[in-house]
Design an enzyme around this catalytic site. Structure first.
Site, short mmCIF file in Angstrom:
data_model
loop_
_atom_site.label_atom_id
_atom_site.label_comp_id
_atom_site.label_asym_id
_atom_site.label_seq_id
_atom_site.Cartn_x
_atom_site.Cartn_y
_atom_site.Cartn_z
N LYS A 183 -24.13 7.33 -23.24
CA LYS A 183 -24.02 7.21 -21.78
C LYS A 183 -23.43 8.48 -21.15
CE LYS A 183 -26.14 3.44 -21.93
NZ LYS A 183 -25.76 2.05 -22.11
C1 LIG Z 1 -26.13 0.61 -22.60
C2 LIG Z 1 -26.43 -0.49 -21.68
C3 LIG Z 1 -25.66 -1.66 -21.65
C4 LIG Z 1 -24.65 -2.01 -22.70
O1 LIG Z 1 -23.60 -1.14 -22.81
P1 LIG Z 1 -22.60 -1.29 -24.05
O2 LIG Z 1 -21.39 -0.50 -23.63
O3 LIG Z 1 -23.29 -0.72 -25.24
O4 LIG Z 1 -22.29 -2.73 -24.22
C5 LIG Z 1 -25.91 -2.59 -20.67
N1 LIG Z 1 -26.89 -2.41 -19.76
C6 LIG Z 1 -27.68 -1.32 -19.77
C7 LIG Z 1 -28.73 -1.17 -18.72
C8 LIG Z 1 -27.48 -0.33 -20.74
O5 LIG Z 1 -28.28 0.74 -20.77
#
Ligand SMILES: *Cc1c(COP(=O)(O)O)cnc(C)c1O
Length: 385
Positions: A183
């Site tokens: 992210k």
């Molecule tokens: C990555 C992601 C998540 C989940 O995030 P985590 O921190 O891995 O639980 C949720 N929604 C979207 C759209 C994502 O891309």
């Protein structure tokens, strides 16, 4: 041949390394003062009253639904064009995710489709700011507030992003961010829920640590006490100080990271805008895009190959790519347990065949971006009809 360019690499500097080492040496590894500091800085940075740290965005989405009171039998509207987590958390609450289609240009949730999906059982909507572009929040909030439906934003892609001048994280009832390794900023694994509602913030805090009314820092420091109470059965969702030690310097760099992704998106847009086989990402007016993802759509009618072949050819040329997302309704679980078909979500079903996410991250150099542009352009020339 040049080395393989991965789809993503995190940007971890000496600040993060030193910060983690300091925490490891401090003797306090799990949720403590580093995490408190991370929450405080995050809340100030986004401009919200409360920031509750959690060990993932999935945990944040789950506790957000619990906090606003989603329970068994309720319905929660989610886009089909998203990651597993957005709908899975609805199942955690024994509620029913109601999938809706996306818009073909932004790939964000289709507001008209939300309107049609609302029923007397609808308790919440989870808009996902796809790729980092904010959804049409004014229309979604209008629709929700007039019916007492809560809006929980999945902002896993949207840090930092703005909608009509307002930071994402300050708009809906609760907003959930991800610090997963890919992210826009990372703690390895981690997440944050922001809200201006003290009651919901407190509830998420308590649920994040076994439903216990006092957290560890209050129990084991000299000022703290041994006594605690279980106020409800909770979860084990707390963020560690080791993770927060990475998060604090990452947050301080987050704006600069965003500027680099913005510049790379502009380079891609400029390079691809006159190639008719490539549809570049559409950007709405009055928003600031986080550019977590750069998603192109191929005009398949003009090409002799499909998306999958294009991805393989890019890989052969040393370029890592990805696809965001395989719409939920095309996965076995949703195919087998719901009555949804491809035709239920015609836009997402079609768009899925055309999308490729190109690498966009601050660890890339300008040369890497030019290399991606060169390879994509040449492949299009080689395979156009
Ligand atoms: C990555 C992601 C998540 C989940 O995030 P985590 O921190 O891995 O639980 C949720 N929604 C979207 C759209 C994502 O891309």
């Amino acid at each position: 041949m040049k080395p393989f360019l991965p789809f993503h690499l995190p940007d971890i500097g000496e600040e993060e390394v030193e910060s983690v080492v300091e925490t490891l040496r401090s003797g306090w590894l799990t949720t403590g003062i580093k995490t408190k500091q991370f929450e405080k800085e995050f809340a100030e940075w986004v401009g919200t009253s409360h920031a509750v740290s959690l060990n993932s965005c999935t945990a944040a989405l789950h506790l957000a639904l619990e906090a606003v009171g989603v329970t068994a039998g309720d319905e929660v509207i989610v886009p089909t064009m998203t990651f597993a987590a957005t709908a899975e958390v609805v199942h955690y609450c024994r509620a029913l995710p109601i999938l809706v289609d996306c818009k073909s240009d932004t790939l964000n949730i289709d507001v008209e489709a939300i309107e049609q999906a609302i029923s007397p059982k609808t308790k919440a909507i989870i808009p996902v700011h796809f790729a980092g572009q904010p959804c049409e929040m004014d229309r979604i909030l209008d629709m929700a507030q007039s019916r007492n439906i809560k809006v929980i934003e999945d902002a896993a892609h949207a840090l930092p992003a703005k909608y009509q001048g307002k930071m994402i994280g300050t708009i809906g009832d609760i907003t959930c961010f991800s610090f997963y390794a890919t992210k826009t900023m990372t703690t390895g694994e981690g997440g944050m829920a922001t809200t201006d509602n003290s009651e919901w913030a407190e509830r998420m805090r308590i649920l994040s640590l076994h439903g216990i009314s006092r957290d560890a820092v209050n129990r084991y420091t000299p000022e703290g006490s041994w006594y605690y109470e279980i106020s409800c059965p909770g979860y084990k969702y707390n963020l560690t100080d080791m993770a927060s030690a990475v998060g604090i310097p990452q947050l301080r760099k987050c704006r600069d990271f965003g500027k680099i992704r913005h510049r790379y998106a502009t380079l891609y847009n400029e390079a691809f805008k006159d190639i008719p086989e490539i549809i570049v990402p559409y950007v709405n007016k009055d928003i600031e895009h986080a550019w977590h993802l750069y998603v192109i759509q191929l005009d398949l009618k003009r090409l002799r190959i499909g998306r999958d072949e294009m991805i393989n050819l890019l890989k052969e040329q040393g370029i890592g790519t990805s696809v965001h997302f395989i719409p939920l309704h095309l996965h076995p679980y949703y195919r087998n347990n719901y009555t949804y078909t491809q035709e239920s979500f015609p836009v997402a079903s079609q768009v899925f065949k055309r999308i490729i996410s190109l690498p966009i991250y601050p660890k890339m150099t300008d040369d890497d971006v030019q290399r991606v542009i060169g390879v994509v352009t040449r492949l299009i020339q080689d395979y156009r009809r």
